[in-house]
Design an enzyme around this catalytic site. Structure first.
Site, PDB file in Angstrom:
ATOM      1  N   CYS A 161       0.849  -1.192   0.000  1.00  0.00           N
ATOM      2  CA  CYS A 161       0.000   0.000   0.000  1.00  0.00           C
ATOM      3  C   CYS A 161       0.886   1.245   0.000  1.00  0.00           C
ATOM      4  CB  CYS A 161      -0.943   0.089   1.178  1.00  0.00           C
ATOM      5  SG  CYS A 161      -2.101  -1.266   1.264  1.00  0.00           S
ATOM      6  N   ARG A 200       4.194  -0.335  -4.739  1.00  0.00           N
ATOM      7  CA  ARG A 200       3.880  -0.832  -3.398  1.00  0.00           C
ATOM      8  C   ARG A 200       2.574  -1.621  -3.348  1.00  0.00           C
ATOM      9  NH1 ARG A 200       6.906   1.699   0.477  1.00  0.00           N
ATOM     10  NH2 ARG A 200       5.423   1.112   2.072  1.00  0.00           N
ATOM     11  N   TRP A 225      -2.652  -2.819  -1.736  1.00  0.00           N
ATOM     12  CA  TRP A 225      -2.330  -4.240  -1.890  1.00  0.00           C
ATOM     13  C   TRP A 225      -3.191  -4.929  -0.844  1.00  0.00           C
ATOM     14  CZ3 TRP A 225      -0.319  -8.207   1.165  1.00  0.00           C
ATOM     15  CH2 TRP A 225       0.124  -9.336   0.478  1.00  0.00           C
ATOM     16  N   ASN A 227      -1.863   2.252   5.618  1.00  0.00           N
ATOM     17  CA  ASN A 227      -0.969   1.177   5.186  1.00  0.00           C
ATOM     18  C   ASN A 227      -0.623   0.367   6.419  1.00  0.00           C
ATOM     19  OD1 ASN A 227       1.096  -0.410   4.124  1.00  0.00           O
ATOM     20  ND2 ASN A 227       2.632   1.215   4.330  1.00  0.00           N
ATOM     21  N   GLY A 228      -0.869  -0.947   6.392  1.00  0.00           N
ATOM     22  CA  GLY A 228      -0.562  -1.790   7.558  1.00  0.00           C
ATOM     23  C   GLY A 228      -1.721  -2.721   7.840  1.00  0.00           C
ATOM     24  N   GLU A 240      17.418 -18.131  -6.998  1.00  0.00           N
ATOM     25  CA  GLU A 240      17.112 -16.760  -7.396  1.00  0.00           C
ATOM     26  C   GLU A 240      16.640 -16.703  -8.860  1.00  0.00           C
ATOM     27  OE1 GLU A 240      16.447 -14.143  -6.066  1.00  0.00           O
ATOM     28  OE2 GLU A 240      16.827 -12.532  -7.473  1.00  0.00           O
ATOM     29  N   LYS A 247      13.036 -15.209  -9.928  1.00  0.00           N
ATOM     30  CA  LYS A 247      12.879 -14.101 -10.889  1.00  0.00           C
ATOM     31  C   LYS A 247      11.896 -14.497 -11.978  1.00  0.00           C
ATOM     32  CE  LYS A 247      14.004 -11.345  -9.324  1.00  0.00           C
ATOM     33  NZ  LYS A 247      14.686 -11.195  -8.066  1.00  0.00           N
ATOM     34  N   GLU A 249       8.153 -14.933 -10.663  1.00  0.00           N
ATOM     35  CA  GLU A 249       7.428 -13.747 -10.208  1.00  0.00           C
ATOM     36  C   GLU A 249       7.044 -12.803 -11.342  1.00  0.00           C
ATOM     37  OE1 GLU A 249       9.203 -11.018  -7.351  1.00  0.00           O
ATOM     38  OE2 GLU A 249      11.182 -11.325  -8.193  1.00  0.00           O
ATOM     39  N   HIS A 251      16.904 -37.042  -6.696  1.00  0.00           N
ATOM     40  CA  HIS A 251      16.076 -37.467  -5.558  1.00  0.00           C
ATOM     41  C   HIS A 251      14.615 -37.069  -5.744  1.00  0.00           C
ATOM     42  CE1 HIS A 251      19.640 -38.735  -3.460  1.00  0.00           C
ATOM     43  NE2 HIS A 251      20.199 -37.560  -3.703  1.00  0.00           N
ATOM     44  N   LYS A 287       6.145  -4.312  -3.787  1.00  0.00           N
ATOM     45  CA  LYS A 287       7.588  -4.169  -3.636  1.00  0.00           C
ATOM     46  C   LYS A 287       8.053  -4.377  -2.194  1.00  0.00           C
ATOM     47  CE  LYS A 287      11.762  -3.126  -4.977  1.00  0.00           C
ATOM     48  NZ  LYS A 287      12.466  -4.201  -5.693  1.00  0.00           N
TER      49      LYS A 287
HETATM   50  O1  M6R Z   1      12.779  -5.223   0.745  1.00  0.00           O
HETATM   51  P1  M6R Z   1      13.272  -6.601   0.990  1.00  0.00           P
HETATM   52  O2  M6R Z   1      14.590  -6.875   0.387  1.00  0.00           O
HETATM   53  O3  M6R Z   1      13.255  -6.959   2.463  1.00  0.00           O
HETATM   54  O4  M6R Z   1      12.217  -7.553   0.294  1.00  0.00           O
HETATM   55  C1  M6R Z   1      12.300  -8.939   0.426  1.00  0.00           C
HETATM   56  C2  M6R Z   1      11.455  -9.659  -0.608  1.00  0.00           C
HETATM   57  O5  M6R Z   1      10.106  -9.300  -0.452  1.00  0.00           O
HETATM   58  C3  M6R Z   1      11.903  -9.337  -2.039  1.00  0.00           C
HETATM   59  O6  M6R Z   1      13.231  -9.672  -2.242  1.00  0.00           O
HETATM   60  C4  M6R Z   1      11.028 -10.099  -3.052  1.00  0.00           C
HETATM   61  O7  M6R Z   1      11.261 -11.466  -2.946  1.00  0.00           O
HETATM   62  C5  M6R Z   1      11.322  -9.602  -4.473  1.00  0.00           C
HETATM   63  N1  M6R Z   1      10.097  -9.337  -5.161  1.00  0.00           N
HETATM   64  C6  M6R Z   1      12.066 -10.567  -5.295  1.00  0.00           C
HETATM   65  O8  M6R Z   1      12.337 -10.077  -6.573  1.00  0.00           O
END
Ligand code: M6R
Length: 614
Positions: free
Chosen positions: A2, A27, A81, A107-108, A487, A491, A494, A510, A609
């Site tokens: 948010c 956000r 969000w 927000n929260g 990772e 990527k 997502e 396995h 984000k």
């Molecule tokens: O702001 P942060 O680094 O703490 O965020 C952690 C994760 O939410 C963040 O890395 C998320 O996995 C990304 N969208 C990955 O690309």
């Protein structure tokens, strides 16, 4: 999670509020809204007005175009969000009280909202949304006796959970109130105008003078000034900071997406870090706030982080253990506090976060601190909650990262972990000085190697597009590139929504090998390393089952072509630094596949984000 922006001043509020929301869209982007108090001649009673709608901010812009809001220089806006209640118009913010005079953006998460809802309903309040936010406007209404600040203080003292709030009322057209507990909120100081926002980019066009509101602080903003209070209503003195980043840092600058721009910024990010953190072969860790004796006495390290930052932590484990001999555990921050981790005064906690606002990471840090551990954060956002709660901070200074998929923050986190490991190893004398110097030399060279890889990005784009029809991807790596595989898969999934799994290549037999057939693509991370031959064996196993292989290999490795359908080359470097290099093609593969599939790269569905809820 948010985004909030609020404005009070001498200009038209609506364009500023909507423009600010666009910059906060990363956000959350499932619904949005604007609420204003219309401008009026003195003494004339005005009614608050709201426009809100589901979907992206473009929908809100379209709505305002067809149904314009009246002139106003006081308003709040919000991009959501969803946590409580579906992403629809009714649940979008701002939320009003029964009379429609008080508007709230939030927000929260309010944890005791059900209890409060019942109590308010008994008193006759009509709650129309499914959110945990709407009760706040009714609580303020309930407490209001002509003094808005006093009513807000009374209301927020009843709330449990996390909140950043923006509040306006048609009874007080000269006042914008902000409050925070747990969720980020800043105040922007202008000339004849003031702002609130969840993050700096929203107001960077108007001011660089910022007050970072702390937990349990409230602020009353007027056109010509700002006063900050504690939750007891007592006025307190606060200092404004000047933010250093430039407006173009939050613009795409000709790139199709923020993600692509941020991928291209990686050479400069590392270059900058190397320039400020290395003096010859000496590692400078200003901000660490631990002296050499304390650093030397560390006998155990925990890295806590989420998502991509967690993967950076996993890479850090290999580097720190190899260079210092100190055992490192890496925990998903969301799990850390539930398993009673064995932490004591000699434990160093490394909390890694781009935003510094991730609720799970903050909770893990609080847990570790109660057990007496020292906490050092590796963080990108200056002045964030994580930084304020840590004993020391190593800023990555990667610049604002807007794309939801983390790229430059990841490589900056890995590089910082390498620097920390190198510093600790120089104190512990665990590895030969010659080894340290060789790694330092190679690290200094990485920005140049990044530029080389980026020069060949058309080849990566071609390979990615050619493979974008696969409905499932596996990413395999070994040893220090096992986290790279995790990772790479994160990527891809997502931003393209293609199911993708990262595995330690040795684990394939396995279970995951059952997935392999001609309809699966497997990205094999196989730079020259101590486990190279083993990776080749794994690739042969995949080939034998007709899986399609994209290999990431070291330049000059012609032999690998016989085991792979496509090869993407990266230049040679020290094995410990290979995760820094392979990150680039992995990011680009995900990016070009997502673009090919027409996905919304910078704002993938269901994501936000910074995740400020648990
Ligand atoms: O702001 P942060 O680094 O703490 O965020 C952690 C994760 O939410 C963040 O890395 C998320 O996995 C990304 N969208 C990955 O690309």
């Amino acid at each position: 999670m948010c985004g909030i922006i609020g404005y009070i001043g001498n200009r038209q509020a609506v364009p500023i509020l909507v423009d600010g929301l666009k910059k906060l869209e990363y956000r959350g982007y499932d619904s949005s809204g604007v609420g204003i108090i219309p401008s009026s001649d003195e003494g004339v009673v005005v009614k608050a007005d709201i426009r809100k709608t589901h979907g992206k901010i473009q929908n809100l812009q379209d709505l305002i175009r067809t149904k314009p809001l009246p002139q106003s220089s006081l308003g709040v806006s919000h991009t959501r969000w969803a946590t409580h209640g579906a992403p629809n118009r009714v649940n979008a913010h701002p939320h009003a009280d029964c009379s429609g005079r008080i508007l709230v953006v939030h927000n929260g998460i309010i944890e005791n909202y059900e209890q409060l809802t019942q109590a308010l309903c008994k008193k006759g309040h009509k709650i129309i949304s499914e959110t945990d936010t709407e009760i706040i406007s009714h609580l303020i209404e309930d407490a209001y006796r002509g003094n808005l600040l006093a009513a807000v203080v009374k209301a927020i003292r009843q709330l449990k959970g996390a909140f950043a709030l923006g509040i306006i009322s048609s009874d007080h057209p000269d006042m914008l109130i902000a409050a925070r507990v747990g969720s980020p909120l800043i105040i922007g100081l202008g000339k004849g105008e003031n702002f609130i926002a969840s993050d700096v980019p929203a107001i960077l066009d108007y001011t660089k003078r910022i007050i970072y509101l702390k937990d349990r602080q409230l602020a009353v903003l007027k056109e010509d000034g700002v006063r900050v209070y504690n939750f007891e209503g007592k006025s307190i003195r606060v200092k404004a900071d000047k933010v250093s980043f430039k407006v173009d840092a939050v613009q795409k600058q000709g790139f199709a997406h923020f993600m692509l721009k941020e991928i291209h910024e990686q050479p400069e990010v590392l270059q900058r870090m190397i320039k400020t953190r290395l003096k010859g072969n000496k590692v400078i860790l200003d901000g660490l706030n631990l002296n050499e004796r304390q650093l030397k006495s560390v006998n155990k390290v925990f890295a806590v982080a989420c998502g991509t930052a967690y993967h950076a932590g996993l890479v850090g484990k290999y580097v720190i253990e190899k260079l210092t001999g100190i055992p490192v555990s890496v925990d998903a921050a969301s799990e850390f506090r539930y398993r009673n981790p064995i932490v004591d005064k000699k434990t160093l906690i490394i909390a890694i976060s781009q935003s510094g606002e991730t609720a799970d990471t903050l909770a893990a840090v609080r847990e570790a601190k109660t057990k007496g551990a020292k906490v050092v954060s590796i963080c990108n956002v200056v002045g964030s909650s994580l930084v304020r709660e840590s004993d020391g901070v190593l800023y990555t200074h990667a610049g604002p990262e807007i794309g939801v998929a983390s790229t430059k923050a990841y490589i900056a986190q890995i590089a910082m972990l390498c620097l920390l490991a190198l510093k600790m190893s120089s104190l512990k004398k665990f590895v030969k000085e010659k080894t340290r110097k060789k790694i330092l030399k190679d690290l200094k060279h990485i920005p140049t190697l990044y530029r080389d890889i980026l020069r060949n990005k058309a080849d990566i784009a071609r390979i990615a597009k050619k493979n974008s029809h696969f409905g499932c991807f596996l990413f395999l790596g070994r040893n220090i590139n096992f986290p790279s595989a995790l990772e790479g898969a994160l990527k891809l999934k997502e931003i393209s929504y293609i199911p993708a799994e990262g595995y330690a290549a040795g684990e394939m037999k396995h279970g995951p090998i059952a997935l392999i057939d001609e309809y699966r693509a497997v990205v094999c991370i196989a730079p020259r390393s101590s486990v190279y031959e083993k990776m080749i064996s794994n690739m042969q196993e995949i080939r034998a089952r007709k899986g399609k292989i994209i290999a990431i290999a070291t330049q000059g490795d012609e032999a690998i072509k016989t085991h792979a359908n496509h090869v993407i080359y990266v230049p040679p470097t020290d094995e410990l630094l290979t995760p820094l290099l392979v990150a680039l093609p992995l990011q680009l593969i995900a990016y070009y596949i997502a673009v090919q599939l027409g996905c919304d790269v910078d704002q993938p569905r269901n994501l936000a984000k910074s995740v400020t809820v648990e």
